[in-house]
Design an enzyme around this catalytic site. Structure first.
Site, PDB file in Angstrom:
ATOM      1  N   ALA A 195      -2.451  -8.867 -90.173  1.00 28.09           N
ATOM      2  CA  ALA A 195      -2.866 -10.385 -90.607  1.00 28.09           C
ATOM      3  C   ALA A 195      -3.287 -10.942 -89.267  1.00 28.09           C
ATOM      4  O   ALA A 195      -2.850 -10.558 -88.204  1.00 28.09           O
ATOM      5  CB  ALA A 195      -2.126 -10.908 -91.524  1.00 28.09           C
ATOM      6  N   LYS A 196      -4.391 -12.064 -89.532  1.00 29.12           N
ATOM      7  CA  LYS A 196      -4.407 -12.616 -88.270  1.00 29.12           C
ATOM      8  C   LYS A 196      -5.108 -14.152 -88.937  1.00 29.12           C
ATOM      9  O   LYS A 196      -5.564 -14.104 -90.243  1.00 29.12           O
ATOM     10  CB  LYS A 196      -5.363 -12.352 -87.503  1.00 29.12           C
ATOM     11  CG  LYS A 196      -5.499 -12.839 -86.017  1.00 29.12           C
ATOM     12  CD  LYS A 196      -4.309 -12.116 -85.184  1.00 29.12           C
ATOM     13  CE  LYS A 196      -4.555 -12.553 -83.864  1.00 29.12           C
ATOM     14  NZ  LYS A 196      -3.628 -11.887 -82.959  1.00 29.12           N
TER      15      LYS A 196
END
Ligand code: GLU
Length: 422
Positions: free
Chosen positions: A109-110
């Site tokens: 994720a980011k």
């Protein structure tokens, strides 16, 4: 005029190109290819924030969950003026592959907020962070998606994330975020972890190429957390740091820098790196990349080495401390030069590896000695390096593609075992 196309500079396209090439090399099944090509979900949040002067400002933020096939989403939050959804998408996918390369049980994720931290006060940054976390309080969680620092954020930012999330769920939840201060369930060794992982990869590469560490010349571009920690650890270990750079400029000194003095100048005295009085030719932060050296460590931002300048790179080992410092278009130029590349999803994976240790310690409520953290990190980095290099050699692909294939294969196997919920 810029000779590099916008297409080349699109990091999402760079990430996609490597994924597609690896998928094709490993004959990845069509359906699995489509599943892994796209993020699992993404969100845009518009954050109303009261500024110190009484104005109301609205900041745009993103969070992308690329995959939770192997575990909760994992990845940093970036605060920078040039954050874009494409960049966050690319960084989220890279987190999936990074966690899989080092075989830790996370997806990828980011997140990011479009803002310039250098122009914001601490209280404004706190309000942005709290509103961002508040908007994502259903999305984050120790079993859902676990943020961490990235460019423009730090342990204080993570403390605010932890506090805001804890207020929402009505209980102190340290494991919702990593890279926290030690007082709040952070891990010993986390701050140094990415730089330490970079050094461990370089140590392994030297052994592999039968090169000596003592006096081995190193150029590091980037003097944030990753670059500065790599510089100090590698200097202490006997490497000779001949080039340093940050966003404002670079310095080159073929006799080698006294790195503790540079750290003191920048971090204790708050001065600019390129004004360091202890020797060194001033130049742009890009130019520092092109001096002859044994090891080159781009540890700043994406797209530093492109088709326009890759032919000028003159090193034996290129260890990517940043995410995506070499464009996919420039990969063949670097490969044709016979440079030994340690790709970002391996080179900078020390950070997320110790994030994993932090998450484990928080959930255990039992904290490890620093030596224990570092020993475990060493095991993970040595083993991952070995696996990537062996795969590359036995399958006739370069290290980057070997790392992608290993990572995609791990995620694809987990996906097959889980099956598709319908
Ligand atoms: N932002 C760092 C990275 O790109 C750390 C991520 C983490 O620890 O979750 O690897």
């Amino acid at each position: 005029m810029c000779a590099v196309s916008q297409e080349e500079l699109n990091v999402y396209k760079s990430a996609e190109a490597r994924f597609e090439y690896a998928a094709q090399k490993m004959s990845l099944e069509d359906g699995v290819y489509r599943y892994l090509k796209y993020p699992s979900k993404e969100i845009t949040v518009y954050l109303p924030v009261a500024m110190d002067d009484g104005r109301l400002e609205v900041f745009i933020g993103y969070r992308v969950l690329h995959s939770s096939v192997r575990g909760p989403g994992k990845g940093g939050i970036r605060f920078a003026p040039d954050v874009s959804i494409d960049e966050v998408r690319a960084l989220a996918a890279w987190m999936t592959w990074k966690c899989a390369v080092v075989n830790i049980p996370f997806g990828g994720a980011k997140g990011g907020v479009i803002c310039d931290p250098s122009k914001l006060s601490k209280t404004e940054l706190e309000r942005i962070t709290r509103r961002y976390t508040g908007e994502l309080s259903d999305w984050f969680g120790p079993e859902r998606d676990v943020p961490a620092p990235d460019i423009g954020t730090n342990d204080q930012t993570m403390a605010w994330v932890m506090d805001t999330y804890s207020m929402h769920v009505r209980q102190a939840t340290t494991a919702v975020v990593t890279g926290k201060p030690l007082e709040l369930g952070g891990s010993l060794g986390r701050k140094e972890a990415t730089g330490r992982g970079v050094m461990m990869c370089c140590d392994n590469a030297l052994a592999k190429l039968k090169m000596k560490k003592d006096g081995c010349r190193v150029i590091i571009q980037g003097f944030g957390n990753v670059g500065s920690q790599a510089a100090i650890l590698m200097h202490k270990a006997g490497y000779k740091i001949i080039g340093l750079a940050d966003i404002h400029g670079g310095l080159y000194n073929d006799k080698g820098f006294d790195v503790p003095k540079v750290i003191d100048w920048v971090y204790t005295q708050g001065k600019k790196l390129h004004d360091f009085p202890g020797g060194g030719d001033k130049q742009s932060s890009k130019d520092v990349l092109f001096h002859p050296t044994d090891i080159l460590i781009p540890a700043a931002t994406e797209n530093q080495i492109t088709t326009e300048n890759a032919s000028r790179v003159d090193c034996k080992i290129l260890c990517e401390g940043a995410n995506g410092p070499v464009t996919s278009h420039a990969d063949p130029i670097i490969e044709n030069k016979g440079i030994f590349v340690i790709p970002d999803i391996l080179g900078n994976a020390g950070g997320v590896t110790v994030s994993y240790f932090e998450w484990v310690q928080d959930r255990q409520g039992f904290f490890w000695r620093e030596s224990e953290v570092n020993e475990r990190l060493q095991d993970v980095m040595d083993q991952s390096f070995d696996q990537v290099v062996r795969y590359a050699e036995s399958h006739g692909v370069n290290n980057r593609i070997a790392a992608y294939i290993m990572a995609i294969d791990r995620v694809a196997r987990a996906l097959k075992l889980r099956g598709i919920y319908a």
